[in-house]
Design a protein around this motif. Sequence first.
Motif, short mmCIF file in Angstrom:
data_model
loop_
_atom_site.label_atom_id
_atom_site.label_comp_id
_atom_site.label_asym_id
_atom_site.label_seq_id
_atom_site.Cartn_x
_atom_site.Cartn_y
_atom_site.Cartn_z
N GLU A 43 -20.45 -44.03 8.52
CA GLU A 43 -20.57 -43.21 7.31
C GLU A 43 -20.18 -44.07 6.10
O GLU A 43 -19.29 -44.92 6.21
N GLU A 44 -20.83 -43.82 4.95
CA GLU A 44 -20.52 -44.62 3.78
C GLU A 44 -20.45 -43.77 2.52
O GLU A 44 -21.02 -42.67 2.46
N SER A 61 -16.88 -38.72 -1.76
CA SER A 61 -17.78 -39.26 -0.74
C SER A 61 -17.12 -40.32 0.13
O SER A 61 -17.71 -40.76 1.13
N PRO A 112 -15.44 -41.90 3.01
CA PRO A 112 -15.30 -41.37 4.37
C PRO A 112 -13.85 -41.38 4.85
O PRO A 112 -12.99 -42.04 4.26
#
Length: 261
Positions: free
Chosen positions: A70-71, A124, A126
């Motif tokens: 995830e980024e 955003s 993670p």
Amino acid sequence: MPKPFFTRLVKYYSSVAAVLRGESDAADIFPNTTDKGGAREQLYVDFLQNHLPSACNAKLGGFVFNQAGEESKQIDVIVSTDMCPQFNVGLKSFACIDGVLAVVSIKSMLDSAGIRDAITNIASVPQHRIDYPWDKIVIDNPMIDMWPLKVIYAIDGVTVETLQKTISEFNHPTQTISKNRLPDVIHVAGKYSLRRSWVDIVHEGRTIPACRYVTMTAEVDAACLAFVVERIQQLCLASRFIPYNFSDYVYRMYGMEPPPI
């Protein structure tokens, strides 16, 4: 009454903030908005690099990823430990979240749209890996789910009342952004700041609940800059006791499932 040294220390951080603001104004010589933003971001990176322990690396950002792949969205400034693999591409970098201590979003003008953009970007980021066998580590889980320190820094901004109203919208139970991904410090240079603690704190006999924002308008620059440096140092120290293994993403690069911890 503070001792003379601490009075001088307040003046020192205030002077550092004045340099940040003054040199940020000088960035207006750049005609391109991207160039102006890059100059302001570099000034903040220089401040961090000149005040954090040498075990910390402050870099112009790119994005943050975790070992599951995830980024994040674009991050302006990333502070990582010296034990974290580095991925530096020209003037930008990206980093694995397990080695990230702080992320910073920098704005020239923190208006309502800028607030929403900065919060969305920070949210955003993670999650750190939280499945470590904490019972085998010499320290308690240091609220790892709240890491990293999340900072918004602005040269100028809307009134504190407008900022509080916008923040309350993100802090509403119906919002999808979790409390552990909201900013910890919002600093509008020379005007005000909103800060929160990850634990309950007692001030003048009154308990301030964890994650409740406290507004400050007096000596805001010195207080905020000192707080950011102190908090990152504390996270850096705690990170030394967590045996992060950065091999998972290497396995996954080649489609293999990493072995259990």
